[in-house]
Design an enzyme around this catalytic site. Structure first.
Site, PDB file in Angstrom:
ATOM      1  CG  ASN A   1      30.339  32.148  43.526  1.00  0.00           C
ATOM      2  OD1 ASN A   1      29.471  31.281  43.563  1.00  0.00           O
ATOM      3  ND2 ASN A   1      31.307  32.219  44.409  1.00  0.00           N
TER       4      ASN A   1
ATOM      5  CB  CYS B   1      29.661  27.370  46.910  1.00  0.00           C
ATOM      6  SG  CYS B   1      29.780  29.121  47.217  1.00  0.00           S
TER       7      CYS B   1
ATOM      8  CG  HIS C   1      31.394  26.568  43.167  1.00  0.00           C
ATOM      9  ND1 HIS C   1      30.186  27.164  42.891  1.00  0.00           N
ATOM     10  CD2 HIS C   1      32.067  27.429  43.976  1.00  0.00           C
ATOM     11  CE1 HIS C   1      30.129  28.333  43.514  1.00  0.00           C
ATOM     12  NE2 HIS C   1      31.254  28.511  44.184  1.00  0.00           N
TER      13      HIS C   1
HETATM   14  N1  ACO Z   1      38.214  46.217  41.234  1.00  0.00           N
HETATM   15  C1  ACO Z   1      39.432  46.785  41.267  1.00  0.00           C
HETATM   16  N2  ACO Z   1      40.290  46.576  42.272  1.00  0.00           N
HETATM   17  C2  ACO Z   1      39.922  45.760  43.260  1.00  0.00           C
HETATM   18  C3  ACO Z   1      38.664  45.148  43.284  1.00  0.00           C
HETATM   19  C4  ACO Z   1      37.784  45.405  42.211  1.00  0.00           C
HETATM   20  N3  ACO Z   1      36.555  44.854  42.123  1.00  0.00           N
HETATM   21  N4  ACO Z   1      38.573  44.387  44.388  1.00  0.00           N
HETATM   22  C5  ACO Z   1      39.729  44.504  45.047  1.00  0.00           C
HETATM   23  N5  ACO Z   1      40.545  45.342  44.380  1.00  0.00           N
HETATM   24  C6  ACO Z   1      41.896  45.775  44.713  1.00  0.00           C
HETATM   25  C7  ACO Z   1      42.175  45.695  46.190  1.00  0.00           C
HETATM   26  O1  ACO Z   1      41.737  46.882  46.835  1.00  0.00           O
HETATM   27  C8  ACO Z   1      43.681  45.563  46.224  1.00  0.00           C
HETATM   28  O2  ACO Z   1      44.250  46.844  46.032  1.00  0.00           O
HETATM   29  P1  ACO Z   1      45.583  47.280  46.822  1.00  0.00           P
HETATM   30  O3  ACO Z   1      46.635  46.289  46.355  1.00  0.00           O
HETATM   31  O4  ACO Z   1      45.796  48.667  46.349  1.00  0.00           O
HETATM   32  O5  ACO Z   1      45.258  47.127  48.256  1.00  0.00           O
HETATM   33  C9  ACO Z   1      43.982  44.742  44.973  1.00  0.00           C
HETATM   34  O6  ACO Z   1      42.822  44.848  44.123  1.00  0.00           O
HETATM   35  C10 ACO Z   1      44.281  43.294  45.247  1.00  0.00           C
HETATM   36  O7  ACO Z   1      43.257  42.797  46.098  1.00  0.00           O
HETATM   37  P2  ACO Z   1      43.220  41.305  46.526  1.00  0.00           P
HETATM   38  O8  ACO Z   1      41.984  41.060  47.350  1.00  0.00           O
HETATM   39  O9  ACO Z   1      44.523  40.918  47.109  1.00  0.00           O
HETATM   40  O10 ACO Z   1      43.032  40.626  45.101  1.00  0.00           O
HETATM   41  P3  ACO Z   1      43.204  39.125  44.694  1.00  0.00           P
HETATM   42  O11 ACO Z   1      44.246  38.995  43.685  1.00  0.00           O
HETATM   43  O12 ACO Z   1      43.264  38.205  45.885  1.00  0.00           O
HETATM   44  O13 ACO Z   1      41.812  38.857  43.966  1.00  0.00           O
HETATM   45  C11 ACO Z   1      39.677  37.853  44.428  1.00  0.00           C
HETATM   46  C12 ACO Z   1      40.617  39.029  44.686  1.00  0.00           C
HETATM   47  C13 ACO Z   1      39.264  37.897  42.948  1.00  0.00           C
HETATM   48  C14 ACO Z   1      38.458  38.007  45.305  1.00  0.00           C
HETATM   49  C15 ACO Z   1      40.423  36.548  44.710  1.00  0.00           C
HETATM   50  O14 ACO Z   1      40.997  36.592  45.994  1.00  0.00           O
HETATM   51  C16 ACO Z   1      39.532  35.383  44.603  1.00  0.00           C
HETATM   52  O15 ACO Z   1      39.057  35.036  43.552  1.00  0.00           O
HETATM   53  N6  ACO Z   1      39.277  34.681  45.712  1.00  0.00           N
HETATM   54  C17 ACO Z   1      38.362  33.587  45.741  1.00  0.00           C
HETATM   55  C18 ACO Z   1      37.148  34.113  46.321  1.00  0.00           C
HETATM   56  C19 ACO Z   1      35.895  33.543  45.752  1.00  0.00           C
HETATM   57  O16 ACO Z   1      35.818  33.083  44.645  1.00  0.00           O
HETATM   58  N7  ACO Z   1      34.899  33.630  46.582  1.00  0.00           N
HETATM   59  C20 ACO Z   1      33.617  33.289  46.201  1.00  0.00           C
HETATM   60  C21 ACO Z   1      32.877  32.740  47.337  1.00  0.00           C
HETATM   61  S1  ACO Z   1      33.505  31.224  47.889  1.00  0.00           S
HETATM   62  C22 ACO Z   1      33.356  30.209  46.674  1.00  0.00           C
HETATM   63  O17 ACO Z   1      32.408  30.257  45.977  1.00  0.00           O
HETATM   64  C23 ACO Z   1      34.448  29.289  46.456  1.00  0.00           C
END
Ligand code: ACO
Length: 328
Positions: free
Chosen positions: A285, A115, A255
């Site tokens: 993204n 990214c 980004h």
């Molecule tokens: N829909 C519904 N529920 C979901 C989904 C979805 N698409 N995805 C995950 N869940 C559930 C999980 O199963 C989990 O359920 P559980 O508590 O019953 O086990 C719950 O939601 C929480 O999951 P987490 O992964 O802990 O959710 P979090 O609050 O961390 O959010 C996310 C996830 C949005 C991916 C967040 O961690 C994030 O934004 N991280 C940054 C990642 C990113 O942007 N990466 C892009 C590539 S790198 C870059 O470009 C910077």
């Protein structure tokens, strides 16, 4: 503040024809909701390349950027292309783009900085211009992430989109141009966001397919924490190097991974959200393409124009991160 050596003479973006909204995931059997995706990420829709190749998207963005810069492909000395999802693994995506554009006299190569690929690409292109190796450069970020996304993994497949953004760099006139750059990496955290299978360590095999290890694997929480920390650091470093503060900046273009990462980074850099460009809702993204797509859109919307002071900041797999201050 250094005298700028290269400036952004034109930008462009290339997008697939197909839009996929958050509601469309139900149609492919993914258990998610518009509310979950919007609350956690700010994404409402993304573009998905059904028929377009990564090269098609990159070529469309490049042609627009060259048109705006008033140059032809034959004038390019170098093409630097950031991607994590090239059409093929060998040769580079940059040479495929070179052939598509007919940029016969350019040197063309890829940058593997995920990214942060566009920030890295501009930094390298500017360096080549400083050392007299190039007068005119094309820097492109392109992704067809839909091809390397695990469409059975709801924690990643809702995040990504396809597209390309491009910028033509020319030698600076007066005070327009790149005022500071900052790039860093931390390879010890590489496993937190990677594609483990299908490379030379574990070439394609039935096991790769069975474990779906050819697709992106991500520890979302760790990526989130590191993204905020690194993008905040990068913003401060580029501002310091240009002897500026957040209040001097006309527009911040971060980004576009997640609205919460963007808001935290802007707060740390002391830049109010009305001076931060956000289009993650529209594109998701798009990794290396996200910053040049946003830059092109910001210019088109009149949010930035000739003379504007713009802070670009990115973070990606690696981890890699970087930033730059540019007088457009
Ligand atoms: N829909 C519904 N529920 C979901 C989904 C979805 N698409 N995805 C995950 N869940 C559930 C999980 O199963 C989990 O359920 P559980 O508590 O019953 O086990 C719950 O939601 C929480 O999951 P987490 O992964 O802990 O959710 P979090 O609050 O961390 O959010 C996310 C996830 C949005 C991916 C967040 O961690 C994030 O934004 N991280 C940054 C990642 C990113 O942007 N990466 C892009 C590539 S790198 C870059 O470009 C910077």
């Amino acid at each position: 503040m250094k005298r700028p050596l290269a400036y952004i003479a034109g930008t462009g973006r290339g997008l697939p024809a197909t839009v996929m909204t958050n509601f469309d995931f139900a149609k492919i059997g993914i258990e998610t909701t518009d509310e979950w995706i919007t609350d956690r990420t700010g994404i409402k829709q993304r573009y998905i390349a059904k028929t377009e190749s990564a090269t098609d998207l990159a070529a469309a963005a490049s042609r627009r950027a060259m048109e705006k810069a008033g140059i032809t492909a034959g004038e390019l000395d170098v093409i630097v292309l950031g991607t994590a999802s090239p059409d093929r693994l060998l040769p580079s995506a940059a040479v495929d783009l070179q052939a598509a554009l007919g940029a016969g006299r350019a040197a063309a190569f890829d940058i593997g900085a995920a990214c942060a690929g566009f920030i890295y690409g501009v930094t390298v292109a500017e360096a080549l211009m400083c050392t007299g190796n190039a007068e005119t450069a094309l820097v492109v970020g392109v992704e067809k992430l839909s091809a390397i996304t695990d469409w059975t993994d709801r924690s990643t497949c809702v995040l990504f989109g396809d597209g390309a953004g491009a910028a033509v760099l020319k030698r600076s006139k007066q005070h327009r141009g790149i005022l500071s750059t900052f790039i860093r990496s931390d390879g010890s955290l590489g496993d937190l966001l990677c594609r483990p299978g299908g490379g030379a360590r574990e070439p394609f095999s039935q096991n790769v397919l069975d474990t779906r290890s050819q697709y992106i694997k991500m520890n979302g929480r760790e990526v989130f924490k590191n993204a905020v920390r690194s993008m905040s650091e990068a913003s401060a470093r580029a501002l310091d190097a240009a002897k500026l503060t957040g209040t001097d900046i006309d527009l911040m273009i971060p980004h576009q991974a997640n609205i919460r990462i963007i808001e935290s980074t802007a707060k740390y850099a002391n830049i109010p959200m009305d001076k931060v460009f956000v289009d993650v809702d529209k594109y998701g993204n798009t990794s290396a393409a996200s910053i040049p797509i946003a830059l092109d859109e910001a210019i088109e919307q009149g949010r930035a124009g000739e003379g504007s002071l713009v802070l670009l900041v990115g973070f990606g797999a690696g981890f890699t991160w970087g930033s730059m201050v540019v007088r457009l």
